[in-house]
Design a protein around this motif. Structure first.
Motif, PDB file in Angstrom:
ATOM      1  N   HIS A 156       1.043  -1.086   0.362  1.00 14.68           N
ATOM      2  CA  HIS A 156      -0.021  -0.233   0.360  1.00 14.68           C
ATOM      3  C   HIS A 156       0.968   0.797  -0.140  1.00 14.68           C
ATOM      4  CE1 HIS A 156      -3.098   2.942   1.278  1.00 14.68           C
ATOM      5  NE2 HIS A 156      -3.827   1.867   1.164  1.00 14.68           N
ATOM      6  N   GLY A 157       0.396   1.734  -0.978  1.00 13.78           N
ATOM      7  CA  GLY A 157       1.666   2.994  -0.885  1.00 13.78           C
ATOM      8  C   GLY A 157       3.390   3.027  -1.566  1.00 13.78           C
ATOM      9  N   SER A 158       3.769   2.143  -2.539  1.00 13.69           N
ATOM     10  CA  SER A 158       4.873   1.540  -2.601  1.00 13.69           C
ATOM     11  C   SER A 158       4.284   2.340  -4.178  1.00 13.69           C
ATOM     12  CB  SER A 158       4.822   0.103  -2.739  1.00 13.69           C
ATOM     13  OG  SER A 158       5.173  -0.142  -1.484  1.00 13.69           O
ATOM     14  N   ASP A 159       5.093   2.862  -4.874  1.00 16.84           N
ATOM     15  CA  ASP A 159       5.649   2.685  -6.004  1.00 16.84           C
ATOM     16  C   ASP A 159       5.987   1.251  -7.044  1.00 16.84           C
ATOM     17  OD1 ASP A 159       4.510   5.501  -6.679  1.00 16.84           O
ATOM     18  OD2 ASP A 159       6.619   5.667  -5.854  1.00 16.84           O
ATOM     19  N   ILE A 160       5.196   0.386  -7.628  1.00 18.16           N
ATOM     20  CA  ILE A 160       4.779  -0.415  -8.480  1.00 18.16           C
ATOM     21  C   ILE A 160       5.521   0.131 -10.347  1.00 18.16           C
ATOM     22  CG2 ILE A 160       4.120  -2.612  -8.935  1.00 18.16           C
ATOM     23  CD1 ILE A 160       4.945  -2.844  -6.218  1.00 18.16           C
ATOM     24  N   GLY A 161       6.392  -0.393 -10.817  1.00 15.33           N
ATOM     25  CA  GLY A 161       6.269  -0.290 -12.348  1.00 15.33           C
ATOM     26  C   GLY A 161       6.227  -1.596 -13.525  1.00 15.33           C
ATOM     27  N   VAL A 162       5.298  -1.236 -13.772  1.00 16.34           N
ATOM     28  CA  VAL A 162       4.917  -2.572 -14.964  1.00 16.34           C
ATOM     29  C   VAL A 162       6.016  -2.297 -15.952  1.00 16.34           C
ATOM     30  CG1 VAL A 162       3.609  -4.547 -15.536  1.00 16.34           C
ATOM     31  CG2 VAL A 162       3.160  -3.403 -13.128  1.00 16.34           C
ATOM     32  N   ILE A 163       6.822  -3.786 -16.496  1.00 16.73           N
ATOM     33  CA  ILE A 163       6.887  -2.925 -18.153  1.00 16.73           C
ATOM     34  C   ILE A 163       6.033  -4.058 -18.840  1.00 16.73           C
ATOM     35  CG2 ILE A 163       9.217  -3.217 -19.403  1.00 16.73           C
ATOM     36  CD1 ILE A 163      10.915  -2.942 -16.814  1.00 16.73           C
ATOM     37  N   GLY A 164       4.787  -3.658 -19.800  1.00 21.58           N
ATOM     38  CA  GLY A 164       4.540  -4.562 -20.399  1.00 21.58           C
ATOM     39  C   GLY A 164       2.851  -4.661 -20.261  1.00 21.58           C
ATOM     40  N   ALA A 165       1.894  -3.443 -21.207  1.00 27.29           N
ATOM     41  CA  ALA A 165       0.676  -4.244 -20.606  1.00 27.29           C
ATOM     42  C   ALA A 165       0.030  -4.796 -21.004  1.00 27.29           C
ATOM     43  CB  ALA A 165      -0.415  -2.288 -20.699  1.00 27.29           C
ATOM     44  N   SER A 166       1.075  -6.551 -21.128  1.00 29.73           N
ATOM     45  CA  SER A 166       0.486  -7.322 -21.534  1.00 29.73           C
ATOM     46  C   SER A 166      -0.905  -8.032 -20.945  1.00 29.73           C
ATOM     47  CB  SER A 166       0.888  -8.585 -21.816  1.00 29.73           C
ATOM     48  OG  SER A 166       1.912  -8.420 -20.910  1.00 29.73           O
ATOM     49  N   ARG A 167      -1.449  -9.545 -21.520  1.00 33.75           N
ATOM     50  CA  ARG A 167      -2.951  -9.843 -20.529  1.00 33.75           C
ATOM     51  C   ARG A 167      -2.131 -10.158 -19.175  1.00 33.75           C
ATOM     52  NH1 ARG A 167      -3.477 -13.040 -25.616  1.00 33.75           N
ATOM     53  NH2 ARG A 167      -1.400 -14.688 -24.142  1.00 33.75           N
ATOM     54  N   THR A 168      -1.361 -10.208 -18.981  1.00 32.23           N
ATOM     55  CA  THR A 168      -0.910 -11.051 -17.825  1.00 32.23           C
ATOM     56  C   THR A 168      -0.100  -9.645 -16.709  1.00 32.23           C
ATOM     57  OG1 THR A 168       0.686 -12.515 -18.584  1.00 32.23           O
ATOM     58  CG2 THR A 168       1.380 -12.295 -16.388  1.00 32.23           C
ATOM     59  N   GLY A 169       0.403  -8.134 -17.645  1.00 26.83           N
ATOM     60  CA  GLY A 169       0.314  -7.091 -17.229  1.00 26.83           C
ATOM     61  C   GLY A 169      -0.705  -6.273 -16.783  1.00 26.83           C
ATOM     62  N   ARG A 170      -1.624  -6.692 -17.081  1.00 27.59           N
ATOM     63  CA  ARG A 170      -3.482  -6.144 -16.773  1.00 27.59           C
ATOM     64  C   ARG A 170      -3.383  -6.158 -15.603  1.00 27.59           C
ATOM     65  NH1 ARG A 170      -5.115  -2.656 -21.658  1.00 27.59           N
ATOM     66  NH2 ARG A 170      -4.059  -2.864 -22.747  1.00 27.59           N
ATOM     67  N   ALA A 171      -3.828  -7.902 -15.653  1.00 29.80           N
ATOM     68  CA  ALA A 171      -3.964  -8.652 -14.742  1.00 29.80           C
ATOM     69  C   ALA A 171      -3.216  -8.444 -13.150  1.00 29.80           C
ATOM     70  CB  ALA A 171      -4.300  -9.997 -14.885  1.00 29.80           C
ATOM     71  N   TYR A 172      -1.478  -8.360 -13.440  1.00 30.25           N
ATOM     72  CA  TYR A 172      -1.231  -7.561 -12.164  1.00 30.25           C
ATOM     73  C   TYR A 172      -1.310  -6.371 -11.660  1.00 30.25           C
ATOM     74  CZ  TYR A 172       3.463  -6.514  -9.543  1.00 30.25           C
ATOM     75  OH  TYR A 172       4.262  -6.145  -9.186  1.00 30.25           O
ATOM     76  N   ILE A 173      -1.870  -5.654 -12.796  1.00 35.22           N
ATOM     77  CA  ILE A 173      -2.105  -4.044 -12.448  1.00 35.22           C
ATOM     78  C   ILE A 173      -2.639  -4.844 -11.441  1.00 35.22           C
ATOM     79  CG2 ILE A 173      -1.971  -2.111 -13.537  1.00 35.22           C
ATOM     80  CD1 ILE A 173      -0.878  -1.952 -15.884  1.00 35.22           C
ATOM     81  N   ALA A 174      -4.175  -5.033 -11.660  1.00 32.93           N
ATOM     82  CA  ALA A 174      -5.292  -4.701 -11.482  1.00 32.93           C
ATOM     83  C   ALA A 174      -5.203  -5.212  -9.496  1.00 32.93           C
ATOM     84  CB  ALA A 174      -6.557  -5.554 -12.312  1.00 32.93           C
ATOM     85  N   MET A 175      -3.986  -6.532  -9.198  1.00 25.46           N
ATOM     86  CA  MET A 175      -4.342  -7.210  -8.104  1.00 25.46           C
ATOM     87  C   MET A 175      -3.375  -5.763  -7.330  1.00 25.46           C
ATOM     88  SD  MET A 175      -3.328 -11.168  -9.244  1.00 25.46           S
ATOM     89  CE  MET A 175      -4.755 -11.957 -10.368  1.00 25.46           C
ATOM     90  N   VAL A 176      -2.589  -5.233  -7.841  1.00 25.69           N
ATOM     91  CA  VAL A 176      -1.423  -4.638  -6.434  1.00 25.69           C
ATOM     92  C   VAL A 176      -2.359  -2.913  -6.085  1.00 25.69           C
ATOM     93  CG1 VAL A 176       0.823  -5.547  -7.779  1.00 25.69           C
ATOM     94  CG2 VAL A 176      -0.010  -4.194  -8.891  1.00 25.69           C
ATOM     95  N   GLN A 177      -2.848  -3.061  -7.227  1.00 23.26           N
ATOM     96  CA  GLN A 177      -3.300  -1.816  -7.685  1.00 23.26           C
ATOM     97  C   GLN A 177      -4.954  -1.645  -6.426  1.00 23.26           C
ATOM     98  OE1 GLN A 177      -5.043  -0.844 -10.753  1.00 23.26           O
ATOM     99  NE2 GLN A 177      -3.800   1.343 -11.350  1.00 23.26           N
ATOM    100  N   ALA A 178      -5.910  -2.809  -6.646  1.00 27.15           N
ATOM    101  CA  ALA A 178      -6.646  -3.204  -4.740  1.00 27.15           C
ATOM    102  C   ALA A 178      -5.964  -3.271  -3.853  1.00 27.15           C
ATOM    103  CB  ALA A 178      -7.094  -4.746  -5.508  1.00 27.15           C
ATOM    104  N   MET A 179      -4.438  -3.183  -4.089  1.00 24.95           N
ATOM    105  CA  MET A 179      -3.991  -3.357  -2.083  1.00 24.95           C
ATOM    106  C   MET A 179      -3.548  -2.284  -1.865  1.00 24.95           C
ATOM    107  SD  MET A 179      -1.965  -7.781  -2.611  1.00 24.95           S
ATOM    108  CE  MET A 179      -1.715  -7.478  -0.874  1.00 24.95           C
ATOM    109  N   GLY A 180      -3.241  -1.319  -3.063  1.00 27.03           N
ATOM    110  CA  GLY A 180      -2.534   0.136  -2.657  1.00 27.03           C
ATOM    111  C   GLY A 180      -2.126   0.564  -3.484  1.00 27.03           C
ATOM    112  N   ALA A 181      -1.047   0.051  -4.263  1.00 28.48           N
ATOM    113  CA  ALA A 181       0.062   0.375  -5.023  1.00 28.48           C
ATOM    114  C   ALA A 181      -0.183   1.655  -6.190  1.00 28.48           C
ATOM    115  CB  ALA A 181       0.457  -0.864  -5.454  1.00 28.48           C
ATOM    116  N   ARG A 182       0.450   2.521  -5.877  1.00 35.06           N
ATOM    117  CA  ARG A 182       0.949   3.177  -6.874  1.00 35.06           C
ATOM    118  C   ARG A 182       1.675   2.554  -8.351  1.00 35.06           C
ATOM    119  NH1 ARG A 182       2.780   6.837  -2.708  1.00 35.06           N
ATOM    120  NH2 ARG A 182       4.444   6.390  -3.281  1.00 35.06           N
TER     121      ARG A 182
END
Length: 337
Positions: A156-182
């Motif tokens: 929560h509140g951590s800066d997370i960087g994602v290289i590639g908004a692929s299918r998996t990347g988007r699924a990961y983004i949704a998960m870490v956002q749900a836990m409060g990551a930027r």
């Protein structure tokens, strides 16, 4: 092996162990009711596949199957579909398949969630230094020594960087956002409109690397992405940051990563390697700041069964005269692995 004149034939080039994982009893029965099946236990045997293809209308294949090229197509007089139980089709079909109008499908959509879940588990481990504590205790360190680690952080509140908004990347983004990551994303094909819809900031790679506490790699494997994370890029990451790679080792310069990890400046969680199986004496294995898994991010029971069901579903749609659900075009051949 000509099929029955009133019953289509399907070749299943999937070895026994994977068949048991991919095809539930119900899914297998549904396929067997719809078609006469030719099953190849020695699925990597090119000669066996060539002998099985005459008269076959569809081919279901899995990893390490022979590539369907002009030579095999010469035997495939009735082939209309190649259904891959995995994601990238480049190792298994050639341009000639597409030129002949044969449909090609893949099941990669079904891998997105389990791989993203593993990437999330990796992320949490790196943030809380779980791999360091585990290595220390298993290695016999005294309690006080085992308790020492770099600063730990919540997601929560951590800066997370994602290289590639692929299918998996988007699924990961949704998960870490749900836990409060930027979340910041680097992807040349991500439009500003899509970035806003995802709730992420689209930034250049150098910016992402320099400000992210965790960097998760989810880019496709192409000529352009080969070793996109090298020594220069890793040097931009802040001290104590972590790298998560559940995609392909192709994307990261493994030697450069090893040098950073041996210095202790970064942590990493890795599922994919240049040499697989990973040699027993590989330096990664001795590092307490590294979490390793043997290329198993998509290995859940549920994922494997969805892969099989997806491929069978494509065959059933073909036999029913319906369009495929997960067809790929010849452009898919640019994804190398």
């Amino acid at each position: 092996m000509p099929g029955s004149p009133d019953r289509p034939r399907v070749v299943v080039a999937v070895p026994p162990q994977l068949r048991a994982q991919f095809f539930t009893g119900a899914v297998w029965q549904e396929l067997a009711r719809a078609a006469e099946l030719t099953v190849l236990d020695e699925h990597s045997d090119r000669a066996a596949l060539a002998a099985a293809l005459p008269g076959a209308q569809a081919l279901i294949l899995s990893w390490r199957a022979p590539k369907v090229d002009a030579e095999l197509l010469a035997a495939a007089d009735r082939l209309e579909l190649v259904a891959h139980t995995g994601s990238a089709v480049a190792p298994y079909v050639t341009e000639e398949v597409f030129r002949r109008g044969i449909r090609v499908t893949q099941a990669g959509d079904e891998m997105a969630r389990p791989v993203a879940e593993v990437a999330l588990a990796f992320t949490l481990s790196l943030l809380h230094r779980i791999q360091r504590f585990d290595h220390a205790l298993r290695g016999g360190a005294e309690w006080a020594a085992a308790s020492e680690a770099p600063p730990r952080h919540e997601i929560h509140g951590s800066d997370i960087g994602v290289i590639g908004a692929s299918r998996t990347g988007r699924a990961y983004i949704a998960m870490v956002q749900a836990m409060g990551a930027r979340v910041s994303v680097t992807d040349p094909f991500l439009s500003e409109t899509d970035a806003r819809a995802l709730g992420v900031e689209s930034v250049p790679l150098d910016t992402l690397l320099s400000r992210s506490r965790i960097v998760a790699v989810h880019a496709p494997v192409t000529e352009e992405t080969h070793r996109m994370i090298g020594a220069g890029q890793l040097a931009l990451m802040p001290d104590g940051a972590g790298l998560v790679n559940t995609a392909r080792s192709w994307l990261v310069d493994e030697d450069a990563l090893l040098a950073e990890l041996q210095s202790g400046r970064l942590d990493a969680a890795i599922d994919v390697f240049d040499a697989e199986p990973l040699p027993s004496d590989h330096p990664f294995r001795a590092l307490s700041n590294v979490l390793l898994t043997p290329h198993q991010a998509a290995g859940s029971v549920e994922c494997r069964q969805r892969l099989g069901a997806s491929a069978v579903g494509e065959v059933l749609r073909l036999l029913a005269g319906q369009p495929p659900a997960h067809a790929v075009t010849v452009d898919a051949l640019t994804r190398l692995h």
